[in-house]
Motif scaffolding. Structure first.
Motif, PDB file in Angstrom:
ATOM      1  N   ILE A 189      33.563   0.936  34.790  1.00  0.00           N
ATOM      2  CA  ILE A 189      34.102   0.802  36.147  1.00  0.00           C
ATOM      3  C   ILE A 189      33.051   0.141  37.037  1.00  0.00           C
ATOM      4  N   VAL A 190      33.486  -0.850  37.815  1.00  0.00           N
ATOM      5  CA  VAL A 190      32.623  -1.470  38.825  1.00  0.00           C
ATOM      6  C   VAL A 190      33.281  -1.227  40.175  1.00  0.00           C
ATOM      7  N   VAL A 191      32.523  -0.604  41.071  1.00  0.00           N
ATOM      8  CA  VAL A 191      33.023  -0.287  42.413  1.00  0.00           C
ATOM      9  C   VAL A 191      32.356  -1.220  43.408  1.00  0.00           C
ATOM     10  N   GLU A 192      33.175  -2.067  44.024  1.00  0.00           N
ATOM     11  CA  GLU A 192      32.675  -3.005  45.033  1.00  0.00           C
ATOM     12  C   GLU A 192      33.032  -2.570  46.445  1.00  0.00           C
ATOM     13  N   LEU A 200      42.577   3.725  37.932  1.00  0.00           N
ATOM     14  CA  LEU A 200      41.263   3.351  38.455  1.00  0.00           C
ATOM     15  C   LEU A 200      41.243   1.878  38.853  1.00  0.00           C
ATOM     16  N   GLY A 201      41.759   1.026  37.981  1.00  0.00           N
ATOM     17  CA  GLY A 201      41.758  -0.408  38.245  1.00  0.00           C
ATOM     18  C   GLY A 201      42.666  -0.828  39.381  1.00  0.00           C
ATOM     19  N   ALA A 202      43.625   0.018  39.739  1.00  0.00           N
ATOM     20  CA  ALA A 202      44.535  -0.294  40.845  1.00  0.00           C
ATOM     21  C   ALA A 202      43.911  -0.020  42.212  1.00  0.00           C
ATOM     22  N   LEU A 203      42.788   0.670  42.231  1.00  0.00           N
ATOM     23  CA  LEU A 203      42.124   0.965  43.504  1.00  0.00           C
ATOM     24  C   LEU A 203      41.530  -0.311  44.101  1.00  0.00           C
ATOM     25  N   ARG A 204      41.565  -0.409  45.419  1.00  0.00           N
ATOM     26  CA  ARG A 204      41.001  -1.568  46.110  1.00  0.00           C
ATOM     27  C   ARG A 204      39.491  -1.640  45.858  1.00  0.00           C
ATOM     28  N   THR A 234      37.196  -2.349  39.629  1.00  0.00           N
ATOM     29  CA  THR A 234      37.603  -2.989  38.382  1.00  0.00           C
ATOM     30  C   THR A 234      37.308  -2.028  37.253  1.00  0.00           C
ATOM     31  N   SER A 235      38.243  -1.899  36.298  1.00  0.00           N
ATOM     32  CA  SER A 235      37.966  -1.051  35.137  1.00  0.00           C
ATOM     33  C   SER A 235      38.432  -1.743  33.865  1.00  0.00           C
ATOM     34  N   LYS A 236      37.677  -1.554  32.816  1.00  0.00           N
ATOM     35  CA  LYS A 236      38.007  -2.078  31.493  1.00  0.00           C
ATOM     36  C   LYS A 236      37.738  -0.966  30.489  1.00  0.00           C
ATOM     37  N   THR A 237      38.559  -0.921  29.453  1.00  0.00           N
ATOM     38  CA  THR A 237      38.442   0.133  28.450  1.00  0.00           C
ATOM     39  C   THR A 237      38.158  -0.471  27.090  1.00  0.00           C
ATOM     40  N   ILE A 238      37.221   0.147  26.378  1.00  0.00           N
ATOM     41  CA  ILE A 238      36.981  -0.224  24.982  1.00  0.00           C
ATOM     42  C   ILE A 238      37.175   1.032  24.140  1.00  0.00           C
ATOM     43  N   TYR A 239      37.814   0.839  22.998  1.00  0.00           N
ATOM     44  CA  TYR A 239      38.148   1.959  22.124  1.00  0.00           C
ATOM     45  C   TYR A 239      37.237   1.974  20.906  1.00  0.00           C
ATOM     46  N   SER A 240      36.915   3.177  20.444  1.00  0.00           N
ATOM     47  CA  SER A 240      36.170   3.344  19.210  1.00  0.00           C
ATOM     48  C   SER A 240      37.015   2.861  18.048  1.00  0.00           C
TER      49      SER A 240
END
Length: 86
Positions: A10-13, A66-70, A73-79
């Motif tokens: 998650i990146v919070v700007e 999470l990614g819908a928040l103003r 940005t969120s990205k998911t990686i799976y094991s």
């Protein structure tokens, strides 16, 4: 219940979204293995990693919220480890 292990980056700007972000993480707290947040003060952003063990639909829902928040940005990686098949 089949679960997956994943990492949500998650990146919070926009810091005004921080309270809602924390509410979402609290809602999914039972699935969170751990989290780490690093503020990058020079750029005015925060970088957060959240490790989860949850059903794939729960992970997708959490990441989507999470990614819908103003300003978030969120990205998911799976094991690559398979489902637990519990």
């Amino acid at each position: 219940m089949n679960t997956r292990v994943a990492l949500i980056g998650i990146v919070v700007e926009d810091t005004e979204s921080t309270a809602r972000l924390n509410e979402i993480l609290h809602t999914y707290g039972e699935y969170i293995i751990g989290r780490m947040g690093v503020p990058h003060r020079e750029r005015g952003i925060s970088i957060i990693s959240v490790a989860v063990d949850a059903p794939a639909d729960v992970i997708s829902a959490m990441s989507g919220k999470l990614g819908a928040l103003r300003g978030v940005t969120s990205k998911t990686i799976y094991s690559k480890v398979g489902d637990t098949g519990e």
